[in-house]
Motif scaffolding. Structure first.
Motif, PDB file in Angstrom:
ATOM      1  N   GLY A   1      74.234  26.905  29.433  1.00 19.81           N
ATOM      2  CA  GLY A   1      74.053  27.483  27.838  1.00 19.81           C
ATOM      3  C   GLY A   1      74.333  26.301  26.736  1.00 19.81           C
ATOM      4  N   LYS A   2      74.692  25.230  26.937  1.00 19.70           N
ATOM      5  CA  LYS A   2      75.301  24.476  26.129  1.00 19.70           C
ATOM      6  C   LYS A   2      74.011  23.893  25.065  1.00 19.70           C
ATOM      7  N   SER A   3      73.019  23.489  25.575  1.00 20.14           N
ATOM      8  CA  SER A   3      71.791  22.980  24.799  1.00 20.14           C
ATOM      9  C   SER A   3      71.273  24.278  24.050  1.00 20.14           C
ATOM     10  N   THR A   4      71.162  25.245  24.783  1.00 16.38           N
ATOM     11  CA  THR A   4      70.679  26.416  24.152  1.00 16.38           C
ATOM     12  C   THR A   4      71.248  26.925  22.851  1.00 16.38           C
ATOM     13  N   LEU A   5      72.922  26.854  23.011  1.00 19.51           N
ATOM     14  CA  LEU A   5      73.452  26.992  21.881  1.00 19.51           C
ATOM     15  C   LEU A   5      73.139  26.051  20.530  1.00 19.51           C
ATOM     16  N   MET A   6      73.267  24.823  21.093  1.00 17.75           N
ATOM     17  CA  MET A   6      73.007  23.725  19.989  1.00 17.75           C
ATOM     18  C   MET A   6      71.551  23.949  19.357  1.00 17.75           C
ATOM     19  N   MET A   7      70.545  24.451  20.165  1.00 16.00           N
ATOM     20  CA  MET A   7      68.986  24.679  19.787  1.00 16.00           C
ATOM     21  C   MET A   7      69.143  25.959  18.828  1.00 16.00           C
ATOM     22  N   THR A   8      69.854  27.081  19.454  1.00 18.90           N
ATOM     23  CA  THR A   8      69.953  28.219  18.416  1.00 18.90           C
ATOM     24  C   THR A   8      70.418  28.060  17.070  1.00 18.90           C
ATOM     25  N   ILE A   9      71.494  27.202  16.805  1.00 18.33           N
ATOM     26  CA  ILE A   9      71.621  26.713  15.571  1.00 18.33           C
ATOM     27  C   ILE A   9      70.600  26.598  14.654  1.00 18.33           C
ATOM     28  N   PHE A  10      69.754  25.619  15.358  1.00 12.46           N
ATOM     29  CA  PHE A  10      68.398  25.390  14.414  1.00 12.46           C
ATOM     30  C   PHE A  10      67.494  26.274  14.537  1.00 12.46           C
ATOM     31  N   GLY A  11      67.731  27.376  15.492  1.00 13.62           N
ATOM     32  CA  GLY A  11      66.682  28.503  15.235  1.00 13.62           C
ATOM     33  C   GLY A  11      65.611  28.359  16.294  1.00 13.62           C
ATOM     34  N   THR A  12      65.731  27.569  17.205  1.00 16.39           N
ATOM     35  CA  THR A  12      64.735  27.488  18.295  1.00 16.39           C
ATOM     36  C   THR A  12      65.278  27.355  19.741  1.00 16.39           C
ATOM     37  N   PRO A  13      65.682  28.781  20.420  1.00 12.32           N
ATOM     38  CA  PRO A  13      65.255  30.133  19.937  1.00 12.32           C
ATOM     39  C   PRO A  13      66.375  30.451  18.645  1.00 12.32           C
ATOM     40  N   ARG A  14      65.725  31.511  18.246  1.00 13.46           N
ATOM     41  CA  ARG A  14      66.350  32.441  17.256  1.00 13.46           C
ATOM     42  C   ARG A  14      67.449  33.231  17.966  1.00 13.46           C
ATOM     43  N   ALA A  15      68.755  33.441  16.942  1.00 12.27           N
ATOM     44  CA  ALA A  15      69.589  34.152  17.591  1.00 12.27           C
ATOM     45  C   ALA A  15      69.075  35.702  17.481  1.00 12.27           C
ATOM     46  N   ARG A  16      69.439  36.473  18.721  1.00 15.22           N
ATOM     47  CA  ARG A  16      68.783  37.787  18.826  1.00 15.22           C
ATOM     48  C   ARG A  16      69.795  38.794  18.176  1.00 15.22           C
ATOM     49  N   LYS A  17      71.159  38.231  18.356  1.00  7.73           N
ATOM     50  CA  LYS A  17      72.147  39.005  17.671  1.00  7.73           C
ATOM     51  C   LYS A  17      73.172  38.063  17.206  1.00  7.73           C
ATOM     52  N   GLY A  18      73.918  38.629  16.170  1.00  3.73           N
ATOM     53  CA  GLY A  18      75.133  37.700  15.740  1.00  3.73           C
ATOM     54  C   GLY A  18      74.816  36.888  14.587  1.00  3.73           C
ATOM     55  N   GLN A  19      75.807  36.116  14.151  1.00  5.92           N
ATOM     56  CA  GLN A  19      75.623  35.345  12.735  1.00  5.92           C
ATOM     57  C   GLN A  19      76.030  33.987  13.137  1.00  5.92           C
ATOM     58  N   ILE A  20      75.195  33.207  12.317  1.00  6.09           N
ATOM     59  CA  ILE A  20      75.642  31.700  12.435  1.00  6.09           C
ATOM     60  C   ILE A  20      75.932  31.472  11.050  1.00  6.09           C
ATOM     61  N   ILE A  21      77.147  31.176  10.671  1.00 10.21           N
ATOM     62  CA  ILE A  21      77.534  30.852   9.320  1.00 10.21           C
ATOM     63  C   ILE A  21      77.741  29.582   9.270  1.00 10.21           C
ATOM     64  N   TYR A  22      77.055  28.890   8.141  1.00 10.17           N
ATOM     65  CA  TYR A  22      77.200  27.533   7.721  1.00 10.17           C
ATOM     66  C   TYR A  22      77.598  27.162   6.385  1.00 10.17           C
ATOM     67  N   GLU A  23      78.699  26.699   5.933  1.00  8.26           N
ATOM     68  CA  GLU A  23      79.466  26.751   4.750  1.00  8.26           C
ATOM     69  C   GLU A  23      79.144  27.969   4.010  1.00  8.26           C
ATOM     70  N   GLY A  24      79.445  29.271   4.653  1.00  8.95           N
ATOM     71  CA  GLY A  24      79.480  30.369   4.144  1.00  8.95           C
ATOM     72  C   GLY A  24      77.989  31.296   3.756  1.00  8.95           C
ATOM     73  N   ARG A  25      77.204  30.743   4.562  1.00  9.37           N
ATOM     74  CA  ARG A  25      76.093  31.193   4.495  1.00  9.37           C
ATOM     75  C   ARG A  25      75.229  31.617   5.877  1.00  9.37           C
TER      76      ARG A  25
END
Length: 246
Positions: A49-73
């Protein structure tokens, strides 16, 4: 930059992130933090799941659940181009340079999101880091060696002037001498420029020696975390990722 001078402020914070391919859950409630000024690595076997996690940060694929907080957003719902505009750059697995474009044209693609007036200075900066690219400036990307293509992929990402650099398997398929050169560049960018780096790697030994902190992912779940030195010293890490040659 030393480990003692690193900010404890989270730049990137994943909270309970789940990501799927169809009905297959690839990431399972992932919690992970990258603090400002750190090098953080994620290690694991192929398909973990390493590359999937990396790509999920960029929205491809989208996170189905949870939050990705970058600099408070929370950026979990943003398209990839908007994520890139926030100061996150990615050097993807397999390099994915534009094979028919020249080195110069590839670098200009990286500069597309930036200020045109800074392009010349940014080019000189990446040529100082990777002098070989200046020698290959008019050469098509697809004719470069594997190591040169990796240099180009990282340089293209640096042309965006990122605050957070995501590196996906930068050592993949490279000769040991080139691997050392790439990891030395990553270390220098962090120490000299204060660049925050999130590194996905199968080469656990090099990654954990380089990183301030690390995480281990198994079947889409984070199973272990600690400093790079702590993880290197753990017998289960040595057995699974070092002594076995994975």
């Amino acid at each position: 930059m030393t480990a003692q001078s690193i900010s404890s402020e989270a730049m990137l914070d994943l909270r309970g992130v789940e990501s799927c391919y169809g009905n297959i859950v690839a990431l399972k409630k992932v919690d992970l933090t990258v603090n400002r000024g750190e090098i953080v690595t994620l290690i694991g076997a192929n398909g973990a799941g390493k590359s999937t996690l990396m790509m999920t940060i960029f929205g491809t694929p989208r996170a189905r659940k949870g939050q990705i907080i970058y600099e408070g957003r929370d950026i979990a719902g943003l398209p990839a181009h908007e994520v890139a505009r926030l100061g996150i750059a990615q050097s993807p697995e397999g390099r994915r340079i534009f094979a028919r474009m020249s080195v110069y044209e590839n670098l200009l693609m990286g500069a597309a999101l930036g200020d045109p007036s800074s392009t010349a200075g940014d080019l000189e900066r990446v040529f100082a880091i990777f002098p070989r690219l200046k020698e290959r400036l008019t050469q098509r990307g697809g004719t470069l060696s594997g190591g040169e293509q990796q240099m180009l992929a990282i340089a293209r990402a640096l042309m965006t002037r990122p605050r957070l650099l995501l590196l996906d398997e930068p050592s993949l398929g490279l000769a040991p001498l080139v691997v050392k050169q790439i990891f030395d560049v990553i270390r220098d960018l962090n120490r000299r420029d204060g660049l925050t780096v999130f590194l996905v790697e199968q080469n656990a030994y090099h990654a954990l020696r380089l990183a301030h902190r690390g995480y281990v992912i198994v079947n889409g779940r984070i199973t272990m975390s600690g400093t790079g030195a702590e993880l290197l010293a753990r017998p289960e890490i040595r057995a699974a990722y070092l002594e076995g040659g994975h």
